[in-house]
Design a protein around this motif. Structure first.
Motif, PDB file in Angstrom:
ATOM      1  N   LEU A 172      -1.354  45.104   4.418  1.00 35.34           N
ATOM      2  CA  LEU A 172      -0.832  43.753   4.200  1.00 35.34           C
ATOM      3  C   LEU A 172      -1.745  42.739   4.900  1.00 35.34           C
ATOM      4  N   ASP A 173      -1.871  41.527   4.341  1.00 37.43           N
ATOM      5  CA  ASP A 173      -2.640  40.505   5.068  1.00 37.43           C
ATOM      6  C   ASP A 173      -1.737  39.848   6.110  1.00 37.43           C
ATOM      7  N   THR A 174      -2.324  38.969   6.911  1.00 39.67           N
ATOM      8  CA  THR A 174      -1.587  38.422   8.058  1.00 39.67           C
ATOM      9  C   THR A 174      -0.298  37.716   7.622  1.00 39.67           C
ATOM     10  N   GLN A 175      -0.392  36.922   6.554  1.00 35.80           N
ATOM     11  CA  GLN A 175       0.810  36.185   6.129  1.00 35.80           C
ATOM     12  C   GLN A 175       1.905  37.145   5.648  1.00 35.80           C
ATOM     13  N   VAL A 196      -2.906  39.118  18.213  1.00 32.75           N
ATOM     14  CA  VAL A 196      -1.597  38.554  18.587  1.00 32.75           C
ATOM     15  C   VAL A 196      -1.668  37.024  18.546  1.00 32.75           C
ATOM     16  N   LEU A 197      -2.761  36.462  19.087  1.00 31.22           N
ATOM     17  CA  LEU A 197      -2.935  35.003  19.071  1.00 31.22           C
ATOM     18  C   LEU A 197      -3.237  34.507  17.655  1.00 31.22           C
ATOM     19  N   GLY A 198      -4.035  35.275  16.923  1.00 31.36           N
ATOM     20  CA  GLY A 198      -4.388  34.900  15.551  1.00 31.36           C
ATOM     21  C   GLY A 198      -3.169  34.864  14.636  1.00 31.36           C
ATOM     22  N   MET A 199      -2.270  35.848  14.797  1.00 27.76           N
ATOM     23  CA  MET A 199      -1.044  35.872  13.988  1.00 27.76           C
ATOM     24  C   MET A 199      -0.171  34.655  14.296  1.00 27.76           C
ATOM     25  N   ALA A 200      -0.074  34.319  15.585  1.00 27.15           N
ATOM     26  CA  ALA A 200       0.752  33.169  15.973  1.00 27.15           C
ATOM     27  C   ALA A 200       0.180  31.893  15.361  1.00 27.15           C
ATOM     28  N   ASP A 201      -1.152  31.785  15.370  1.00 35.09           N
ATOM     29  CA  ASP A 201      -1.829  30.615  14.814  1.00 35.09           C
ATOM     30  C   ASP A 201      -1.566  30.508  13.301  1.00 35.09           C
ATOM     31  N   THR A 202      -1.686  31.647  12.593  1.00 32.42           N
ATOM     32  CA  THR A 202      -1.435  31.654  11.144  1.00 32.42           C
ATOM     33  C   THR A 202       0.026  31.273  10.854  1.00 32.42           C
ATOM     34  N   ALA A 203       0.945  31.869  11.598  1.00 30.37           N
ATOM     35  CA  ALA A 203       2.370  31.593  11.364  1.00 30.37           C
ATOM     36  C   ALA A 203       2.651  30.095  11.522  1.00 30.37           C
ATOM     37  N   ASN A 205       0.412  27.369  11.933  1.00 30.33           N
ATOM     38  CA  ASN A 205      -0.397  26.340  11.269  1.00 30.33           C
ATOM     39  C   ASN A 205      -0.571  26.532   9.771  1.00 30.33           C
ATOM     40  N   LYS A 206      -0.416  27.758   9.269  1.00 31.21           N
ATOM     41  CA  LYS A 206      -0.584  27.951   7.819  1.00 31.21           C
ATOM     42  C   LYS A 206       0.755  28.134   7.111  1.00 31.21           C
ATOM     43  N   MET A 207       1.767  28.641   7.839  1.00 29.74           N
ATOM     44  CA  MET A 207       3.016  28.983   7.159  1.00 29.74           C
ATOM     45  C   MET A 207       4.197  28.139   7.624  1.00 29.74           C
ATOM     46  N   GLY A 208       3.985  27.337   8.670  1.00 28.79           N
ATOM     47  CA  GLY A 208       5.092  26.528   9.180  1.00 28.79           C
ATOM     48  C   GLY A 208       6.219  27.358   9.781  1.00 28.79           C
ATOM     49  N   ILE A 209       5.864  28.588  10.276  1.00 28.86           N
ATOM     50  CA  ILE A 209       6.881  29.432  10.926  1.00 28.86           C
ATOM     51  C   ILE A 209       6.587  29.465  12.420  1.00 28.86           C
ATOM     52  N   ASP A 210       7.563  29.127  13.243  1.00 27.87           N
ATOM     53  CA  ASP A 210       7.356  29.229  14.689  1.00 27.87           C
ATOM     54  C   ASP A 210       7.550  30.693  15.085  1.00 27.87           C
ATOM     55  N   PRO A 211       6.488  31.339  15.615  1.00 25.80           N
ATOM     56  CA  PRO A 211       6.647  32.759  15.968  1.00 25.80           C
ATOM     57  C   PRO A 211       7.782  33.006  16.963  1.00 25.80           C
TER      58      PRO A 211
END
Ligand SMILES: [Zn+2]
Length: 444
Positions: A172-175, A196-203, A205-211
């Motif tokens: 699966l990709d990060t999103q 771990v930091l990259g996933m939080a950033d994607t969530a 800034n790209k998905m509008g989900i607060d980890p």
């Protein structure tokens, strides 16, 4: 009920230290005899040094046994049996697992394990997960590539072994991984600090989900030192509203140490399964007391197919002065693996460990998580360039950040830096292990 136990193995984890040492000595004799008898490579090495299994009676005797380096393992892999070479101690058909090292510093080393070895890997990881609060009720997400590298493979098996539920996040990709974590309300995960930091950033800034809104409350890190660098750990814990724990292991060694729930600033060596010796890199002297750094020589006391006997890991570690409040008698190494003998280089005559720069950058308010360090030469003089990103909306604070950064770097590393500020999102992003330190001096 097992889930109420504080320790995965209440007997071994609280055994008096003299008893652990006795166990280590007995186990060492056994694995040394095994390697001597079955591995042509090891026997050749020991015969050359004039040491036989019957000669080993004490820890001092162990220190006379030659160490094994990664380059030696690389050297034998062209020999029979293909593809492992003559350190193999079992018939080839008994090998059930193939893994290889990541090869960042040259040709990868191939590692053979039997099914019994693989069960040992999972058992070592069960100690880690239990100490970090994983229990049968957890739903554990594994966002890694499931390929030829050992990575979190044994973490997967151990999570199953302790009775937790495992969700393999494979290709699966990060999103898609973040959506799966959200949908299934996963409570724990394992990844490199960079990811771990990259996933939080994607969530965010790209998905509008607060980890922080997800159910993840425990994260086990490996592969990079970040979870033992206080400022990086804090960034991860704040981003996910979760406890972040460190663990260090290696393909050729096994899963040899772990942080526990007490987060006491060190990692426990699993001394029931591994013998760790610390050697002064300058004098060759062995270090028993806390507070002195040296390189680790390690033996996996139970690994059979391709044994790890006195492996010169090049990891720099030191014993912690105090026992851990968790009650485990396994000794702690302070601050985890603080560097690699290969990475610690001299710049302008000063010893520089890249982790010291990471600690400063990740501790500064207003800077993003990514950075890059380049050492090269300007004429005859060493020059260090540090590239950093300012967070969006904080560009106006550049002067304050620059001044603080210069001060902190000078204080922590004793060196001056050429600072390069980049726009947020323009430095390279890494999926697994980052390559943030580049020493270009050899190329001039
Ligand atoms: Zn502890």
């Amino acid at each position: 009920m097992i889930s109420q136990q504080k320790y995965w193995n209440p007997v071994l984890e609280t055994l008096a230290h003299e008893k652990i040492r006795k166990l280590q000595l007995e186990k060492f004799k056994r694995i040394f005899g095994w390697a001597h008898e079955r591995s042509k490579f090891h026997r050749g090495l020991y015969e050359k040094a004039g040491i036989k299994p019957g000669d080993i009676r004490s820890f001092e005797d162990i220190r006379r046994i030659p160490t094994v380096e990664k380059s030696m393992m690389r050297g034998i892999q062209r020999k029979d049996p293909f593809p492992y070479g003559d350190a193999l101690c079992v018939p080839l058909e008994e090998v059930s697992e193939f893994r290889q090292t990541s090869g960042t510093t040259g040709q990868p080393v191939y590692q053979a394990d039997t099914w019994q070895d693989w069960e040992w890997w999972a058992e070592c990881w069960a100690y880690i997960l239990w100490a970090q609060g994983y229990r049968p009720k957890d739903r554990v997400f594994l966002p890694f590539g499931y390929n030829v590298f050992v990575a979190f493979w044994a973490g997967h098996y151990a999570a199953e072994k302790i009775g937790a539920e495992v969700v393999p996040g494979g290709v699966l990709d990060t999103q898609a991984r973040i959506l799966k974590i959200q949908e299934l309300q996963c409570t724990a995960m394992m990844a490199t600090p960079t990811y771990v930091l990259g996933m939080a950033d994607t969530a965010k800034n790209k998905m509008g989900i607060d980890p922080r809104s997800l159910a993840i409350r425990k994260i086990t890190c490996a592969g990079e030192p970040g979870a033992s660098i206080p400022t990086t750990k804090k960034r991860m814990e704040d981003a996910w509203d979760a406890k972040v724990y460190d663990h260090a292991g290696a393909t050729e060694i096994g899963a040899w140490c772990f942080e526990c729930e007490a987060q006491s600033g060190g990692l426990h060596v699993n001394e029931a399964f591994f013998l760790v010796e610390i050697q002064d890199t300058e004098t060759g002297e062995y270090i028993e007391e806390p507070g002195r750094r040296g390189k680790m020589i390690i033996t996996a006391l139970d690994r059979q197919a391709q044994p790890c006997v006195r492996f010169d890991s090049k990891d720099i570690i030191e014993w912690a002065p105090e026992p851990c409040p968790c009650g485990r008698s396994f000794r702690l190494i302070k601050g985890g693996v603080v560097g690699r003998a290969d990475d610690i280089t001299k710049v302008k005559g000063v010893l520089l460990a890249p982790s010291a720069i990471e600690e400063v950058v990740r501790g500064l308010d207003g800077l993003a998580d990514e950075f890059e360090v380049i050492v090269d030469k300007e004429g005859d003089i060493d020059r260090i360039t540090l590239k950093i990103e300012i967070l969006k909306g904080r560009e106006g604070e550049r002067k304050r950040i620059e001044a603080q950064l210069k001060d902190q770097l000078r204080l922590k590393t004793n060196l001056g830096y050429n600072l390069e500020f980049h726009d947020y999102g323009t430095l390279p992003r890494y999926d697994v292990k980052a390559k943030r330190f580049k020493d270009l001096r050899g190329k001039h």
